[in-house]
Write an enzyme that holds these catalytic residues in place. Structure first.
Site, PDB file in Angstrom:
ATOM      1  N   LYS A   1       0.581   4.503   6.880  1.00 42.28           N
ATOM      2  CA  LYS A   1       0.006   5.339   5.828  1.00 42.28           C
ATOM      3  C   LYS A   1       0.651   6.723   5.908  1.00 42.28           C
ATOM      4  CE  LYS A   1      -3.053   2.136   4.782  1.00 42.28           C
ATOM      5  NZ  LYS A   1      -2.901   1.318   3.552  1.00 42.28           N
TER       6      LYS A   1
ATOM      7  N   SER B   1       0.809  -1.231   0.000  1.00 43.90           N
ATOM      8  CA  SER B   1       0.000   0.000   0.000  1.00 43.90           C
ATOM      9  C   SER B   1       0.836   1.273   0.000  1.00 43.90           C
ATOM     10  CB  SER B   1      -0.940   0.016   1.207  1.00 43.90           C
ATOM     11  OG  SER B   1      -0.215   0.125   2.415  1.00 43.90           O
TER      12      SER B   1
END
Length: 247
Positions: free
Chosen positions: A135, A64
């Site tokens: 993230k 990701s």
């Protein structure tokens, strides 16, 4: 009358040599083992303190955050964020998955080895559990985050952002959204937007995709392993022109 005689004192260097020999003889195997154990215990204690208050290492489990972070990269995270240092837009952060963003099918079980778990607990081994996510912080409390404008760019507080950290070939977002970040929360996104289950994918959940700042473990600041991937993870300048939140 008898003359009192005195024995001549040995030279100083002779006395010093004799003491040195005596102290060397005192270093029995038991003493060596005891001192070695003490050094190991102190080292473990220092490592545990560093992990608790300063720095912790983590393993990257997914794609990701490509190409910034690759699968199996080991990163170091500063635990001085969010306190006493604040989080900035563009920071790569690690946070606890308190909202169960990862489905059971994607969760990885940590090592069952007692020794591996011990080394993880004291900070001598990177955490490989699925209790944490990595993230990039895009929106801070009070920010308005939207995508996409006429040029397909993300915007924060009305300012379009050119995102140099995105994986080549991916767009800022394949789904349109417009959110206002509530107090005490963050809006986070992965750098590999087409393969990142981030804030956008959880807007229909009770948390509405926002990450509580209290869940943030810290800010990633370096890739430490493998050595061929070593690189600092500094804050990006992409957000320097973004004005402060108006609320």
């Amino acid at each position: 009358m008898t003359r009192k005689t005195t024995m001549p004192m040995p030279p100083r260097h002779t006395r010093a040599k004799r003491r040195s020999s005596q102290s060397g003889a005192a270093m029995t195997p038991l003493v060596v083992v005891r001192e070695t154990v003490m050094i190991v215990v102190v080292a473990i204690a220092i490592s545990a303190l560093i992990k608790t208050f300063l720095i912790q290492s983590f393993v990257i489990p997914s794609e990701s955050m490509r190409d910034t972070l690759e699968v199996s990269d080991r990163i170091l995270v500063s635990k001085l964020v969010p306190s006493p240092r604040q989080i900035n837009r563009g920071d790569v952060i690690v946070f606890r998955d308190s909202q169960d963003w990862l489905p059971p099918s994607e969760r990885q079980e940590p090592s069952t080895s007692p020794l591996a778990r011990f080394f993880t607990a004291v900070g001598l081994r990177a955490d490989d559990s699925s209790n944490y996510l990595v993230k990039r912080a895009i929106g801070l409390p009070g920010d308005s985050v939207a995508c996409c404008d006429a040029q397909g760019r993300l915007s924060v507080n009305g300012t379009p952002i050119d995102e140099p950290y995105l994986k080549p070939g991916v767009v800022p977002s394949e789904v349109e959204f417009s959110v206002s970040v509530p107090p005490g929360h963050l809006w986070v996104m992965g750098d590999n937007r087409s393969n990142s289950v981030d804030s956008r994918a959880h807007r229909d959940t009770p948390g509405r995709g926002f990450v509580p700042i209290d869940d943030v473990v810290g800010r990633a600041f370096v890739i430490m392993w493998p050595v061929t991937r070593w690189a600092p993870l500094s804050n990006t300048d992409a957000f320097t022109s973004v004005p402060p939140a108006t609320r």
